[in-house]
Design an enzyme around this catalytic site. Structure first.
Site, PDB file in Angstrom:
ATOM      1  CE  LYS A  67      -3.817   0.937   0.816  1.00  0.00           C
ATOM      2  NZ  LYS A  67      -4.589   0.759   2.056  1.00  0.00           N
ATOM      3  CG  HIS A  68      -0.509   4.766  -0.217  1.00  0.00           C
ATOM      4  ND1 HIS A  68      -0.906   5.541  -1.288  1.00  0.00           N
ATOM      5  CD2 HIS A  68      -1.650   4.481   0.468  1.00  0.00           C
ATOM      6  CE1 HIS A  68      -2.211   5.734  -1.250  1.00  0.00           C
ATOM      7  NE2 HIS A  68      -2.692   5.091  -0.193  1.00  0.00           N
ATOM      8  CG  ASN A 231      14.460   6.661   9.670  1.00  0.00           C
ATOM      9  OD1 ASN A 231      15.474   6.423   9.043  1.00  0.00           O
ATOM     10  ND2 ASN A 231      14.345   7.730  10.458  1.00  0.00           N
ATOM     11  CG  HIS A 392      14.034   7.605   0.801  1.00  0.00           C
ATOM     12  ND1 HIS A 392      13.026   7.895   1.701  1.00  0.00           N
ATOM     13  CD2 HIS A 392      15.167   7.465   1.534  1.00  0.00           C
ATOM     14  CE1 HIS A 392      13.528   7.971   2.917  1.00  0.00           C
ATOM     15  NE2 HIS A 392      14.823   7.694   2.860  1.00  0.00           N
TER      16      HIS A 392
END
Length: 392
Positions: A67-68, A231, A392
């Site tokens: 999810k996301h 993180n 990221h």
């Protein structure tokens, strides 16, 4: 096919949108049904890498619920206990295939976060797995193949618009990757780090033994973190992630968030929760929300007069803080991975409350000694991997 036009990007105002191969080669995927969007593909490609690595590291079929652009759950295909089958709502499906067990675990560990997920499967999707997917709210699935019966089941979802992606399992991306941010191109080598048991050899605590199952759980945690927005911290037990804390600026907030999810996973196995009597016809999502409220601090949202009658056949007793703590104190043999070093021992203190006994983290903090001392105090084994897993 070299490119695929998408409806829009992350948001409807972000147009045009497409995925394409810069070198002119064919895309490594086929869309068998539906029209996946920008975020769907981000979840699909990150999830596929995760399950492919889990399969390589453990030799077991693997599944992830995304999810996301972070996993809500990840697991390998170990058999389910009767209790796990019940809390994952698959006890009526009989014997599950290993791949189906992996997805039941990945989806079921954090059902609140997995609602509307994008699914990644390491192996050809079989009928057993498709039967679970069929009745869950999900955006789509990516797998290296689909059995004909499974494909037929999946194509019936969402009125025939369910997103089904087939990926070429032999596809190998370029070793250098780049992306544009604010008109500036960033370039880096892909994170091709292989995660296996060799990363767990530098045990820096007094306790030196990490059993085989705990090593598997630590690898699951670390591979999951490799594809989780940083993180991040991951608790794992019995072949699956049970709590993932993603995208927090503070390390201890990651540990707390993931720990709370791990606690919820255990609390759902308490007889007081297992024996909740729901009204007939309640939707799966409403049932999950009710359980989450019941075991949490907002329990009166489902126990107040006028509220409980819409959810339960009989009004449940309050699940007291003392009862919950007593149940959680039974938790043991939990593994914990962190994508970067623990800067303070408060992370270890929080981990202890969720039954953590084995830890893998990079090490390298100026306060490593304090963190090791805290682990020794609680009889934990901790390995310094020497590698960071920021994503990221």
């Amino acid at each position: 096919m070299n490119e695929l036009e998408l409806k829009y990007g992350c948001n409807p105002n972000q147009k045009p949108s497409r995925i394409f191969m810069k070198d002119g080669s064919d895309l490594p995927i086929k869309v068998l049904c539906g029209k996946p969007g920008y975020i769907n593909f981000l979840d699909a490609f990150n999830g596929w890498q995760l399950v492919k690595e889990l399969k390589a590291a453990t030799g077991l079929p693997a599944a992830a619920s995304f999810k996301h652009v972070s996993p809500a759950g990840a697991a390998v295909g170990l058999p389910l206990t009767d209790t796990l089958a019940k809390i994952y709502w698959v006890e009526d499906l009989g014997e599950l295939s290993p791949l189906a067990s992996a997805y039941a675990r990945a989806r079921g560990a954090d059902r609140m976060s997995s609602f509307g997920d994008f699914i990644s499967l390491s192996d050809t999707c079989d009928v057993s797995t498709a039967m679970i997917i069929k009745r869950e709210v999900s955006d789509g699935v990516i797998a290296p193949g689909y059995e004909p019966g499974a494909l037929e089941i999946l194509k019936s979802k969402k009125g025939g618009n369910y997103n089904i992606i087939e990926i070429d399992p032999s596809y190998t991306p370029d070793p250098v990757e780049n992306k544009d941010v604010f008109g500036v191109t960033f370039e880096q080598g892909r994170n091709e780090l292989k995660i296996d048991q060799t990363l767990l050899q530098n045990i820096v605590t007094e306790k030196k033994e990490i059993p085989q199952q705990a090593q598997i759980d630590l690898m699951i945690a670390l591979i999951t973190l490799k594809y989780t927005q940083s993180n991040s911290v991951c608790y794992a037990k019995g072949g699956q992630a049970i709590g993932i804390g993603a995208g927090q600026q503070s390390r201890v907030h990651c540990t707390r968030l993931a720990g709370q999810k791990a606690d919820n996973w255990l609390l759902r196995q308490c007889p007081k929760v297992l024996n909740l009597s729901f009204v007939d016809g309640i939707k799966r999502a409403d049932r999950d929300n009710a359980i989450d409220n019941y075991i949490g601090d907002e329990y009166m949202d489902v126990l107040s007069e006028g509220a409980w009658q819409r959810i339960f056949k009989e009004k449940p007793e309050v699940f007291t803080a003392e009862e919950k703590r007593a149940w959680l104190d039974q938790m043991d043999e939990v593994a914990l991975g962190s994508d970067a070093f623990f800067p303070f021992s408060d992370n270890i203190e929080r981990a202890k409350k969720s039954g953590v006994k084995y830890i893998a983290q990079p090490g390298g903090s100026v306060r490593d000694d304090a963190v090791i001392e805290c682990c020794n105090q609680y009889g934990m084994a901790m390995a310094f991997t020497g590698i960071r897993l920021f994503h990221h």
